[in-house]
Scaffold this motif. Structure first.
Motif, mmCIF file in Angstrom:
data_model
loop_
_atom_site.group_PDB
_atom_site.id
_atom_site.type_symbol
_atom_site.label_atom_id
_atom_site.label_comp_id
_atom_site.label_asym_id
_atom_site.label_seq_id
_atom_site.Cartn_x
_atom_site.Cartn_y
_atom_site.Cartn_z
ATOM 1 N N ASP A 164 0.955 -1.174 -0.103
ATOM 2 C CA ASP A 164 0.057 0.146 0.119
ATOM 3 C C ASP A 164 0.826 1.293 -0.186
ATOM 4 O O ASP A 164 1.708 1.168 0.574
ATOM 5 N N ARG A 165 0.519 2.437 -0.796
ATOM 6 C CA ARG A 165 1.067 3.505 -0.815
ATOM 7 C C ARG A 165 0.931 4.159 0.522
ATOM 8 O O ARG A 165 -0.094 4.176 1.387
ATOM 9 N N LEU A 166 1.835 4.998 0.805
ATOM 10 C CA LEU A 166 1.846 6.018 1.894
ATOM 11 C C LEU A 166 0.748 7.023 1.735
ATOM 12 O O LEU A 166 0.644 7.298 0.426
ATOM 13 N N PRO A 167 0.085 7.590 2.772
ATOM 14 C CA PRO A 167 -1.077 8.522 2.342
ATOM 15 C C PRO A 167 -0.347 9.954 1.779
ATOM 16 O O PRO A 167 0.945 10.115 2.182
ATOM 17 N N GLY A 181 7.709 2.533 9.311
ATOM 18 C CA GLY A 181 7.858 1.943 10.688
ATOM 19 C C GLY A 181 7.308 3.040 11.559
ATOM 20 O O GLY A 181 6.164 2.337 12.112
ATOM 21 N N PHE A 182 7.370 4.041 11.417
ATOM 22 C CA PHE A 182 6.566 4.993 12.305
ATOM 23 C C PHE A 182 5.169 5.134 12.067
ATOM 24 O O PHE A 182 4.284 5.056 12.786
ATOM 25 N N LYS A 222 2.184 10.460 11.280
ATOM 26 C CA LYS A 222 2.272 10.914 10.078
ATOM 27 C C LYS A 222 3.407 10.703 9.176
ATOM 28 O O LYS A 222 4.478 10.929 9.704
ATOM 29 N N PRO A 223 3.600 10.025 8.107
ATOM 30 C CA PRO A 223 4.861 9.816 7.377
ATOM 31 C C PRO A 223 5.553 11.475 6.921
ATOM 32 O O PRO A 223 4.693 12.319 6.539
ATOM 33 N N THR A 224 6.713 11.404 6.758
ATOM 34 C CA THR A 224 7.353 12.621 6.449
ATOM 35 C C THR A 224 8.026 12.459 5.232
ATOM 36 O O THR A 224 8.492 11.220 4.638
ATOM 37 N N GLN A 225 7.872 13.493 4.181
ATOM 38 C CA GLN A 225 8.373 13.524 3.101
ATOM 39 C C GLN A 225 10.027 13.868 3.107
ATOM 40 O O GLN A 225 10.685 14.448 3.905
#
Length: 417
Positions: free
Chosen positions: A211-214, A253-254, A261-264
């Motif tokens: 799955d892609r990250l949001p 992982g986070f 929330k993922p970071t770019q």
């Protein structure tokens, strides 16, 4: 069977011989037992003899484990005698998996210094579940690739306090004007086969992360293939090392494990305009040749010619290596709070990571300190075992504090917001 706290596998290799010196010092500091491992006893003896002169101590009686990556039983025996294996044998694409398998099956934690995304992600795909089951930690990319970048983004995250929208890294490596190669042949060889097998990485990633990250609300735009970085007052281009792929695995992982929330992420290298041009020129030739078998043979057999002198099978001269240092600056943009944000990022955090002797100093220090953390701070590692990138594995540990005391320094500050 008694287990040694640390076992250096590949102690007679280009990097392993230096790791011996760092492990000796760490063993004195922490009262640890250790051994060296490799396939040639006479070479191991020579390394211990050389190290004895460097550290002014008699290391010749250090325990030696004879094993070979082509002999699975010998690797299993080594793993059964180890609490933590420091694996220095590369390219890991060819020689890494059998060591990881031996460690996971026989209860030894595994640390390596790979900068090969294909290998690193394949190990996570193939061995994570078994490592969890057996309570074993496998942490790759624990050298210059990619402790500064990955632990650097953890420092940015902690200083930000809230959500981090984006992180950009800018790497500046200072190489002295001394004759001789600047890059280890093993690094060159890893790059050749990494490029040649880049399509395999696509399949590994699809299996690892279906799955892609949001999508981020406030997009971080790539800066281009060649640009002037106002923040650092230097020309820059995308950094093609493993940092971004390792940092993104930590973001995974986070996101998946901690619901954050993922970071770019974007990674760049700073250079003079002329060095940017030379790098692009060599890169075009490299990519053309690495795409076919004959070209790869030329690149491997004539590294000095095709790298314009940057790579040699004889390695980097000691004086040049000793004075090849790095500074990595990370700029994180985000917010002081967590949750939904109606305004663009309004807080900027800067983290600066510095280290000396990129190949045989900072890399060895990062590897050994990572090994000590796995040995001494298991309760602060995620879960009960698994295959992880360093940023996620060591986020709650004292690794940064340990490195700050051993010449790989991290300094963070809020510069806006």
């Amino acid at each position: 069977m008694n287990r040694y706290d640390l076992v250096i596998y590949g102690a007679s290799g280009f990097t392993g011989q230096y790791v011996v010196e760092f492990v000796h010092r760490a063993a004195i500091e922490h009262g640890l037992s250790w051994a060296v491992a490799g396939r040639n006893e006479s070479k191991l003896l020579q390394v211990l003899k050389n190290a004895s002169e460097t550290v002014a101590a008699d290391l010749k009686e250090t325990p030696k484990i004879i094993c070979d990556c082509s002999d699975t039983e010998s690797l299993a025996l080594m793993a059964r005698q180890s609490k933590v294996v420091l694996n220095c044998v590369g390219p890991y694409r060819f020689f890494g998996e059998m060591v990881v398998e031996a460690c996971v099956e026989n209860g030894a934690h595994h640390i390596d210094i790979s900068g090969e995304p294909g290998y690193l992600e394949k190990m996570q795909l193939n061995y994570h579940a078994k490592a969890v089951e057996n309570g074993v930690y496998v942490v790759g990319a624990c050298g210059f690739d990619s402790i500064p970048a990955d632990m650097g983004q953890v420092c940015v995250k902690k200083e930000m306090k809230g959500d981090v929208n984006s992180v950009e890294t800018f790497l500046d490596v200072s190489i002295p004007n001394i004759p001789g190669a600047a890059i280890n042949f093993g690094t060159w060889q890893s790059a050749i086969h990494g490029f040649a097998n880049s399509k395999d990485l696509v399949g590994i990633r699809r299996a690892l992360y279906p799955d892609r990250l949001p999508s981020a609300k406030y997009k971080l735009k790539p800066r281009g293939n060649l640009f002037y970085c106002n923040e650092k007052e230097s020309y820059a281009m995308p950094f093609l090392g493993s940092d971004r792929s390792v940092m993104m695995r930590t973001q995974r992982g986070f996101f998946h494990e901690k619901d954050e929330k993922p970071t770019q992420i974007q990674c760049y290298a700073l250079m003079s305009w002329w060095n940017c041009f030379l790098t692009m020129f060599v890169g075009m030739i490299f990519s053309l040749l690495a795409s076919n078998k004959f070209g790869r043979s030329l690149l491997e057999n004539h590294p000095k010619f095709f790298s314009m002198g940057a790579v040699s099978k004889q390695g980097v001269p000691k004086e040049k290596a000793d004075n090849t240092n790095f500074e990595m600056t990370l700029y994180g943009k985000g917010w002081a709070t967590k949750g939904e944000h109606d305004q663009p990022p309004n807080r900027t955090v800067k983290t600066v990571v510095k280290g000396k002797n990129v190949g045989y100093g900072a890399t060895c220090e990062c590897m050994v300190q990572a090994g000590l953390v796995v040995l001494q701070e298991t309760d602060k590692l995620p879960g009960v075992g698994g295959v992880y990138p360093p940023g996620f594995a060591f986020a709650e540990t004292t690794l940064v504090d340990r490195l700050n005391k051993h010449d790989v320094t991290f300094q963070s500050s809020v510069i806006e917001g």
